[in-house]
Enzyme design. Structure first.
Site, short mmCIF file in Angstrom:
data_model
loop_
_atom_site.label_atom_id
_atom_site.label_comp_id
_atom_site.label_asym_id
_atom_site.label_seq_id
_atom_site.Cartn_x
_atom_site.Cartn_y
_atom_site.Cartn_z
N GLU A 163 1.29 0.06 -3.29
CA GLU A 163 0.13 -0.61 -2.70
C GLU A 163 -0.91 -1.09 -3.72
O GLU A 163 -2.07 -0.63 -3.73
CB GLU A 163 -0.55 0.33 -1.71
N GLU A 340 6.67 3.09 4.17
CA GLU A 340 5.71 3.97 4.86
C GLU A 340 5.40 3.40 6.23
O GLU A 340 5.28 2.18 6.39
CB GLU A 340 4.36 4.07 4.11
#
Ligand code: FCB
Length: 433
Positions: A163, A340
């Protein structure tokens, strides 16, 4: 064991698993910038990572439990600050530890998905500005080379960076994560350097991995941005700006090896064909609206829909979002791993339905031809949730932070059935949605 309804079965070799990150579960990661940040009382609920789940010592039992729950894959991150505690010095014990971890996963038939950078930086790196300066690219490359030499035989799926946009936004726009700065200039610079770092790492992994099936990707957090007031063109515009910055610019820079505005210009050195797979981290949707109070966000504000159901983190529960984002990613014609997806939910009241509804939407995308190859639920265990602390529980397995006892939650049992069947059945859907 019953089988999934044929209409809800996932592809045969689908990866079913969970994801964690070193700092959130291992405990005693004292040598990184997050530990230092915690000591300065920045965590909302006043907790610290401390011993976390003590997963550093309990990984064997934890992985046995995941295997017993019929999972066949597991995403984890290597803690750079353990492997390279001072610049250029690689710690043999830490390397031995992660080899044990990866060998144990392989022995249990859990396919490892290994993240090289998941938010934390060694202290020596953060004292030099971490990702703010271009020197980080050489430092990251040196660490990646060492990791590939040490673990390359055991790892097929490498995730270079977790991320990037969240890391940069939290640390350099909102100032809520280390180093707690607010600077658009630094935000752009950090992302520029992460794009370079990703490209460098990708080349190193491809050059040095002994495996012919090695796959390199990034775990990219994508969000849906919808106009709050659909009749107002300005809200559509703000949604598109959010999407361009958050979802597209970094991903496309990595994918195409060409810097996208505003993170640079021209080709990315070593950037050609930068992703073998795309890792999608999906949680929620934001409403976008024009708002003059936010000049730093180009007068845009982004917020969860006030009237829709939310998680304990205050994020909207929006299963269709994962379908929409998978369709967006599908255009790039790369395999996709869901690296995720999960929900903050203290009592496990929301998680069962969350799981089913998101998997239904993923299945819908697969039926329409999107190449999704795995689903890694966030998270295996309740863990230390960064600036929010321990208050937010994301695990399929409950952790008692006093005794460190693990208890599988009802959602963990449900997920075990799904993993064992390789899909959903109509009974589950009827029961939970
Ligand atoms: C993601 C992070 C992960 C975890 C979840 C809830 O943004 O990658 O470490 O904290 O959110």
């Amino acid at each position: 064991m019953t089988a999934a309804d044929p209409s809800l079965a996932f592809p045969a070799k689908f990866l079913w698993g969970t994801a964690t990150a070193s700092h959130q579960v291992e405990g005693n990661n004292t040598n990184n910038d997050w530990w230092a940040w915690e000591q300065q009382d920045h965590i909302r609920d006043g907790t610290r990572s401390d011993l976390a789940c003590d997963h550093y010592h309990r990984f064997r039992e934890d992985f046995e439990l995941l295997a017993a729950l019929h999972q066949n894959a597991h995403r984890l991150s290597l803690e750079w600050s353990r492997i390279e505690p001072t610049p250029g010095y690689f710690d043999r014990e830490a390397i031995r530890h992660y080899r044990d971890v990866l060998e144990w996963l392989r022995r249990l038939n859990l396919e490892p998905v290994v993240t090289l950078h998941h938010f934390t930086n060694p202290l020596w790196l953060s004292s030099k500005g971490a990702w703010e300066t271009v020197e980080v690219v050489d430092a990251f490359g040196r660490y990646v080379a060492r990791a590939v030499d040490a673990f390359g035989d055991l790892v097929r799926y490498w995730v270079t960076i977790n991320e990037p946009v969240v890391y940069a936004t939290k640390g350099y726009l909102e100032g809520l994560w280390p180093p707690g700065k607010r600077s658009l200039r630094l935000l752009a610079q950090v992302l520029h350097n992460m794009i370079l770092g990703h490209a460098r790492a990708t080349r190193i992994i491809r050059d040095r991995s002994p495996r012919t099936d090695v796959q390199v990707g990034v775990a990219h957090h994508l969000r849906v941005f919808d106009p709050y007031r659909p009749i107002l063109p300005v809200d559509h515009f703000v949604a598109r700006v959010g999407e361009a910055f958050f979802n597209r610019a970094v991903l496309l820079s990595m994918l195409k090896g060409q810097f996208q505005f505003p993170f640079g210009r021209g080709p990315v050195p070593d950037g050609h064909d930068g992703l073998d797979f795309i890792g999608l981290n999906y949680y929620s949707r934001d409403m976008a609206a024009l708002d003059f109070r936010y000049p730093r966000n180009y007068f845009g504000s982004f917020f969860p829909h006030p009237d829709r159901p939310k998680t304990a983190a205050g994020w909207e529960i929006y299963p269709e979002g994962i379908y929409r984002l998978l369709k967006f990613l599908g255009q790039f014609d790369k395999p996709i791993l869901i690296t995720e997806n999960g929900v903050a939910d203290e009592r496990d009241e929301l998680r069962p339905a969350f799981l089913i509804s998101h998997l239904q939407q993923i299945h819908r995308a697969i039926r329409e031809g999107v190449r999704v190859e795995g689903y890694l639920h966030w998270s295996a265990l309740d863990n230390f949730e960064w600036a929010e602390g321990r208050r937010l529980r994301f695990g399929l397995i409950h952790v008692d932070y006093d005794t460190l006892e693990r208890t599988v939650k009802p959602s963990g049992e449900l997920y075990a059935k799904i993993c064992a069947m390789g899909g959903l059945d109509a009974g589950m859907i009827a029961a939970y949605t």
